[in-house]
Design a protein around this motif. Structure first.
Motif, mmCIF file in Angstrom:
data_model
loop_
_atom_site.group_PDB
_atom_site.id
_atom_site.type_symbol
_atom_site.label_atom_id
_atom_site.label_comp_id
_atom_site.label_asym_id
_atom_site.label_seq_id
_atom_site.Cartn_x
_atom_site.Cartn_y
_atom_site.Cartn_z
ATOM 1 N N ARG A 121 40.041 -13.380 -59.675
ATOM 2 C CA ARG A 121 39.234 -12.764 -58.610
ATOM 3 C C ARG A 121 40.151 -12.047 -57.625
ATOM 4 N NH1 ARG A 121 35.947 -12.913 -61.844
ATOM 5 N NH2 ARG A 121 34.647 -14.671 -62.294
ATOM 6 N N LEU A 122 39.697 -10.893 -57.138
ATOM 7 C CA LEU A 122 40.459 -10.098 -56.175
ATOM 8 C C LEU A 122 39.642 -9.882 -54.915
ATOM 9 C CD1 LEU A 122 41.821 -7.289 -58.530
ATOM 10 C CD2 LEU A 122 42.952 -9.416 -57.872
ATOM 11 N N GLN A 123 40.357 -9.748 -53.801
ATOM 12 C CA GLN A 123 39.728 -9.427 -52.523
ATOM 13 C C GLN A 123 40.679 -8.514 -51.763
ATOM 14 O OE1 GLN A 123 38.675 -12.871 -50.244
ATOM 15 N NE2 GLN A 123 38.120 -11.691 -48.465
ATOM 16 N N SER A 124 40.148 -7.497 -51.103
ATOM 17 C CA SER A 124 40.989 -6.586 -50.326
ATOM 18 C C SER A 124 41.677 -7.329 -49.202
ATOM 19 C CB SER A 124 40.154 -5.454 -49.733
ATOM 20 O OG SER A 124 39.614 -4.661 -50.758
ATOM 21 N N GLY A 125 42.940 -6.977 -48.923
ATOM 22 C CA GLY A 125 43.698 -7.578 -47.830
ATOM 23 C C GLY A 125 44.376 -8.873 -48.226
ATOM 24 N N HIS A 126 45.340 -9.303 -47.403
ATOM 25 C CA HIS A 126 46.089 -10.543 -47.643
ATOM 26 C C HIS A 126 45.412 -11.722 -46.974
ATOM 27 C CE1 HIS A 126 49.490 -9.193 -49.852
ATOM 28 N NE2 HIS A 126 49.934 -8.398 -48.911
ATOM 29 N N ALA A 127 45.563 -12.894 -47.591
ATOM 30 C CA ALA A 127 45.003 -14.123 -47.027
ATOM 31 C C ALA A 127 46.097 -15.109 -46.641
ATOM 32 C CB ALA A 127 44.068 -14.774 -48.040
ATOM 33 N N ALA A 165 57.663 -26.222 -52.379
ATOM 34 C CA ALA A 165 58.489 -26.597 -53.532
ATOM 35 C C ALA A 165 58.607 -28.115 -53.589
ATOM 36 C CB ALA A 165 59.870 -25.957 -53.403
ATOM 37 N N GLY A 166 58.401 -28.668 -54.773
ATOM 38 C CA GLY A 166 58.527 -30.098 -54.960
ATOM 39 C C GLY A 166 57.310 -30.897 -54.543
ATOM 40 N N GLU A 167 56.226 -30.241 -54.147
ATOM 41 C CA GLU A 167 55.022 -30.931 -53.680
ATOM 42 C C GLU A 167 53.902 -30.724 -54.699
ATOM 43 O OE1 GLU A 167 52.619 -30.904 -49.518
ATOM 44 O OE2 GLU A 167 53.237 -28.978 -50.282
ATOM 45 N N ALA A 168 53.156 -31.772 -54.978
ATOM 46 C CA ALA A 168 52.051 -31.659 -55.930
ATOM 47 C C ALA A 168 50.979 -30.729 -55.388
ATOM 48 C CB ALA A 168 51.464 -33.034 -56.210
ATOM 49 N N ALA A 169 50.334 -30.003 -56.279
ATOM 50 C CA ALA A 169 49.283 -29.060 -55.882
ATOM 51 C C ALA A 169 48.117 -29.201 -56.834
ATOM 52 C CB ALA A 169 49.822 -27.635 -55.896
ATOM 53 N N TYR A 170 47.182 -30.071 -56.533
ATOM 54 C CA TYR A 170 46.017 -30.267 -57.380
ATOM 55 C C TYR A 170 44.824 -29.531 -56.787
ATOM 56 C CZ TYR A 170 48.841 -33.900 -59.451
ATOM 57 O OH TYR A 170 49.853 -34.573 -60.074
ATOM 58 N N GLY A 171 43.776 -29.425 -57.564
ATOM 59 C CA GLY A 171 42.568 -28.817 -57.058
ATOM 60 C C GLY A 171 42.325 -27.478 -57.698
ATOM 61 N N PRO A 172 41.568 -26.613 -57.007
ATOM 62 C CA PRO A 172 41.241 -25.313 -57.595
ATOM 63 C C PRO A 172 42.482 -24.460 -57.764
ATOM 64 C CG PRO A 172 40.485 -25.452 -55.339
ATOM 65 C CD PRO A 172 41.011 -26.804 -55.705
ATOM 66 N N GLY A 173 42.297 -23.270 -58.265
ATOM 67 C CA GLY A 173 43.414 -22.388 -58.575
ATOM 68 C C GLY A 173 44.242 -21.970 -57.392
ATOM 69 N N SER A 174 45.145 -21.046 -57.646
ATOM 70 C CA SER A 174 46.086 -20.558 -56.644
ATOM 71 C C SER A 174 45.545 -19.308 -55.969
ATOM 72 C CB SER A 174 47.414 -20.223 -57.315
ATOM 73 O OG SER A 174 47.904 -21.331 -58.015
ATOM 74 N N VAL A 175 45.838 -19.149 -54.702
ATOM 75 C CA VAL A 175 45.487 -17.951 -53.954
ATOM 76 C C VAL A 175 46.798 -17.325 -53.491
ATOM 77 C CG1 VAL A 175 44.273 -17.011 -51.965
ATOM 78 C CG2 VAL A 175 43.295 -18.937 -53.220
ATOM 79 N N LEU A 176 47.043 -16.097 -53.938
ATOM 80 C CA LEU A 176 48.312 -15.426 -53.681
ATOM 81 C C LEU A 176 48.089 -14.024 -53.131
ATOM 82 C CD1 LEU A 176 49.912 -16.265 -57.128
ATOM 83 C CD2 LEU A 176 50.453 -17.392 -54.968
ATOM 84 N N PRO A 177 48.993 -13.559 -52.281
ATOM 85 C CA PRO A 177 48.928 -12.158 -51.865
ATOM 86 C C PRO A 177 49.490 -11.275 -52.969
ATOM 87 C CG PRO A 177 50.772 -13.227 -50.815
ATOM 88 C CD PRO A 177 50.052 -14.289 -51.598
ATOM 89 N N GLY A 178 49.011 -10.053 -53.051
ATOM 90 C CA GLY A 178 49.504 -9.135 -54.060
ATOM 91 C C GLY A 178 49.431 -7.700 -53.596
ATOM 92 N N THR A 181 47.090 -3.770 -50.428
ATOM 93 C CA THR A 181 47.306 -5.214 -50.483
ATOM 94 C C THR A 181 46.003 -5.897 -50.845
ATOM 95 O OG1 THR A 181 46.859 -5.470 -48.127
ATOM 96 C CG2 THR A 181 49.167 -5.161 -48.769
ATOM 97 N N CYS A 182 46.120 -7.018 -51.512
ATOM 98 C CA CYS A 182 44.928 -7.766 -51.887
ATOM 99 C C CYS A 182 45.269 -9.244 -52.009
ATOM 100 C CB CYS A 182 44.334 -7.240 -53.194
ATOM 101 S SG CYS A 182 45.376 -7.464 -54.635
ATOM 102 N N THR A 183 44.237 -10.043 -52.089
ATOM 103 C CA THR A 183 44.376 -11.468 -52.328
ATOM 104 C C THR A 183 43.950 -11.721 -53.756
ATOM 105 O OG1 THR A 183 43.910 -11.961 -50.020
ATOM 106 C CG2 THR A 183 43.597 -13.749 -51.597
#
Length: 162
Positions: free
Chosen positions: A57-63, A74-87, A128-130
């Motif tokens: 999924r994409l959204q305009s602008g950075h989140a 880094a080194g921390e567990a990350a459970y749950g829904p997917g990742s949200v990244l700027p692009g 830019t997008c999320t």
């Protein structure tokens, strides 16, 4: 599951990357961490990770901040829904009923998303997008796959179409 990035591409999955398990539930792909089911794999183990273009999924602008925007450190567990990244959008290709958008999310992570035509008319190269990546499963590559560096893609990131 495909045994290599090339096999994934032949099966129609262009978003397949080599990465390294950083922690349970977290895979490092270059300078970006993505959430994934890593099973019982220990940190440092090389894995493959993939996402279908229609599941992104994409959204305009950075989140959020430009790195590790999925909330995990880094080194921390990350459970749950997917990742949200700027692009940053690299390319937009009209395929008729859908638009394929190529987005760079880090040094090695370049994803292709397919969205309904007209859904995000504001996305153009340089915008830019999320990017919301699905929570995916990581798996071990074939024995003959051997990335040169931890976190390196099993093959080069896809170049933007010209």
């Amino acid at each position: 599951r495909p045994g290599s990035r090339e096999a994934a591409r032949l099966l129609g999955v262009p978003n397949a990357y080599g990465g390294v398990v950083r922690a349970p539930g977290l895979v490092a792909i270059g300078d970006v961490d993505v959430r994934a089911d890593t099973g019982s794999r220990a940190p440092g183990v090389r894995v493959l990770w993939a996402a279908r273009p229609d599941a992104i999924r994409l959204q305009s602008g950075h989140a959020g901040p430009p790195r590790r925007a999925n909330g995990a450190r880094a080194g921390e567990a990350a459970y749950g829904p997917g990742s949200v990244l700027p692009g940053v959008v690299e390319d937009v290709a009209d395929l008729g009923l859908v638009v394929e958008v190529t987005v760079r999310c880090g040094d090695l992570l370049v994803v292709r998303a397919r969205i309904p035509d007209g859904e995000l008319a504001l996305l153009a190269p340089g915008a830019t997008c999320t990017v919301e990546l699905p929570h995916a499963r990581a798996w071990s590559p074939s024995v003959d796959e051997s990335p040169a560096l931890p976190g390196a893609a099993l093959s080069e990131a896809p170049a933007a179409p010209r």
